[in-house]
Design a protein around this motif. Structure first.
Motif, PDB file in Angstrom:
ATOM      1  N   GLY A  29       0.762  -0.907  -0.002  1.00  0.00           N
ATOM      2  CA  GLY A  29      -0.176   0.033  -0.053  1.00  0.00           C
ATOM      3  C   GLY A  29       0.967   1.188   0.021  1.00  0.00           C
ATOM      4  O   GLY A  29       1.751   1.571   0.024  1.00  0.00           O
ATOM      5  N   VAL A  31       0.319   4.757   1.399  1.00  0.00           N
ATOM      6  CA  VAL A  31      -0.100   6.347   1.872  1.00  0.00           C
ATOM      7  C   VAL A  31       0.157   8.011   1.347  1.00  0.00           C
ATOM      8  O   VAL A  31       1.487   8.357   1.483  1.00  0.00           O
ATOM      9  CB  VAL A  31      -0.529   6.225   3.082  1.00  0.00           C
ATOM     10  CG1 VAL A  31      -1.395   6.933   4.327  1.00  0.00           C
ATOM     11  CG2 VAL A  31       0.103   4.819   3.858  1.00  0.00           C
ATOM     12  N   TYR A  61      -3.765   4.812  -0.283  1.00  0.00           N
ATOM     13  CA  TYR A  61      -4.883   5.379   0.360  1.00  0.00           C
ATOM     14  C   TYR A  61      -4.499   6.825   0.920  1.00  0.00           C
ATOM     15  O   TYR A  61      -3.278   7.272   0.727  1.00  0.00           O
ATOM     16  CB  TYR A  61      -4.726   4.319   1.370  1.00  0.00           C
ATOM     17  CG  TYR A  61      -4.660   3.152   1.773  1.00  0.00           C
ATOM     18  CD1 TYR A  61      -5.917   2.487   2.393  1.00  0.00           C
ATOM     19  CD2 TYR A  61      -3.589   2.266   1.087  1.00  0.00           C
ATOM     20  CE1 TYR A  61      -5.915   1.610   2.145  1.00  0.00           C
ATOM     21  CE2 TYR A  61      -3.552   1.366   1.079  1.00  0.00           C
ATOM     22  CZ  TYR A  61      -5.147   0.718   1.550  1.00  0.00           C
ATOM     23  OH  TYR A  61      -5.097  -0.786   1.907  1.00  0.00           O
ATOM     24  N   GLU A  71      -9.235   6.242   9.446  1.00  0.00           N
ATOM     25  CA  GLU A  71      -7.981   6.528   9.035  1.00  0.00           C
ATOM     26  C   GLU A  71      -6.866   5.618   8.801  1.00  0.00           C
ATOM     27  O   GLU A  71      -6.119   4.495   8.209  1.00  0.00           O
ATOM     28  CB  GLU A  71      -7.447   7.702   8.474  1.00  0.00           C
ATOM     29  CG  GLU A  71      -8.045   8.427   7.771  1.00  0.00           C
ATOM     30  CD  GLU A  71      -8.830   8.133   6.427  1.00  0.00           C
ATOM     31  OE1 GLU A  71      -8.817   7.280   5.350  1.00  0.00           O
ATOM     32  OE2 GLU A  71      -9.899   8.788   5.757  1.00  0.00           O
ATOM     33  N   LYS A  74      -7.604   1.111   8.704  1.00  0.00           N
ATOM     34  CA  LYS A  74      -7.170   1.439   7.473  1.00  0.00           C
ATOM     35  C   LYS A  74      -5.897   0.690   7.431  1.00  0.00           C
ATOM     36  O   LYS A  74      -5.498  -0.125   6.945  1.00  0.00           O
ATOM     37  CB  LYS A  74      -7.549   2.449   6.156  1.00  0.00           C
ATOM     38  CG  LYS A  74      -8.808   2.318   6.173  1.00  0.00           C
ATOM     39  CD  LYS A  74      -9.674   3.740   5.013  1.00  0.00           C
ATOM     40  CE  LYS A  74     -10.692   4.135   4.912  1.00  0.00           C
ATOM     41  NZ  LYS A  74     -10.977   5.563   3.644  1.00  0.00           N
TER      42      LYS A  74
END
Length: 318
Positions: A29, A31, A61, A71, A74
């Motif tokens: 992921g 961010v 994200y 948040e 997540k």
């Protein structure tokens, strides 16, 4: 396979993320900051890191505030083994810092403990440093104060500005991280605490810091101009109108005048007196409401009408 979450936002972060991917790590992921309006037309634009992540099919994200519960959950649900940040733009809360097995590390553009904060590249130039570098360190709740894992020096030349030094440091950061990660994951690095007594700070540049103080030395003004090029750009005033200064040269003062006085004006540049025996020759500038132009382009237009003896700076235009 080590599960990595990467956090970053501007162009500086892109080579770092790209290198992690090229080295074969599993980036689960990315961010980054939310899309922001850019330019006069306020076009909603994604951060450079988002664009790079989507090229590789990595989930993105974009929390407005990473500390908000929803948040936060997540990010934690990704269950990363390691979090790597590079110019992310938000301070990580304790819950995130403590979550990964291998902790959270940051790629910072200075030789810590010097120049902690969000504008280390600008300050390295403004302060006239001959070298800066990259530090990879563990993240803690205090600003850029974590233990140091690795560092590398980067030379600053007389010709460097924020753009060129930004590129040098971004490339150096990607290379240093590539060398650091295998040693970190194998437990072969010994973190070194920072000497907090030697800490200096490079907080984000404010508007009043962009204004040129002509009473400073020619060297200081030269560093000020290149230390804000290409963003946010240094400025002065001429006849009460903002005049942005993009590029300059240092020259020997041809005569003694009050700082900010125009000593010479021709297609090669506008020579301005400073607070010592040197002067500054303005080579690229941007009058209010105009685009950036060379001194020659400016002189061919309105610039030729500017008289020698006029003084730059708000207090001098009254």
């Amino acid at each position: 396979m080590t599960r990595i979450v990467f956090m970053g936002t501007p162009d500086f972060s892109v080579p770092v993320l790209r290198r992690i991917i090229e080295d074969g790590y599993e980036v689960i992921g990315v961010v980054t900051q939310p899309d922001r309006p850019v330019g006069r037309k306020k076009v909603l634009t994604p951060p450079p890191v988002k664009v790079e992540a989507l090229k590789h099919g990595i989930p993105v994200y974009q929390p407005e505030k990473i500390r908000q519960k929803e948040e936060l959950e997540k990010i934690l649900s990704l269950n990363p083994d390691l979090i790597i940040t590079a110019a992310f733009g938000q301070i990580l809360p304790k819950e995130i810092l403590e979550a990964p097995t291998h902790g959270c590390i940051n790629v910072h553009a200075s030789l810590l403990p010097e120049l902690r904060g969000g504008a280390p590249i600008h300050y390295a130039l403004i302060q006239g440093k001959k070298k800066t570098g990259i530090t990879i360190m563990y993240m803690v709740e205090k600003l850029d104060a974590g233990d140091i894992l690795t560092q590398v020096e980067v030379e600053i030349t007389e010709e460097d500005n924020v753009g060129s030094l930004h590129t040098k440091l971004s490339v150096a950061g990607a290379a240093l991280l590539s060398e650091t990660l295998p040693k970190l994951l194998e437990g072969k690095l010994t973190p070194v605490p920072q000497n907090n007594e030697k800490a200096t700070f490079a907080y984000n540049i404010k508007r009043d810091q962009e204004k040129i103080d002509w009473s400073k030395t020619g060297e200081e003004i030269y560093n000020h101009i290149r230390g804000l090029n290409p963003w946010p750009v240094a400025f002065t005033t001429l006849d009460g109108q903002t005049l942005k200064l993009w590029r300059s040269e240092k020259v020997t003062r041809v005569k003694s005048e009050v700082p900010g006085t125009i000593l010479q004006n021709d297609p090669d540049g506008i020579t301005v007196s400073t607070g010592n025996e040197s002067a500054i020759k303005i080579k690229e500038l941007q009058p209010a409401g105009k685009t950036k132009m060379t001194s020659e382009e400016f002189y061919r237009g309105a610039g030729s009408k500017i008289l020698v003896g006029k003084r730059l700076g708000e207090s001098n235009d009254e």
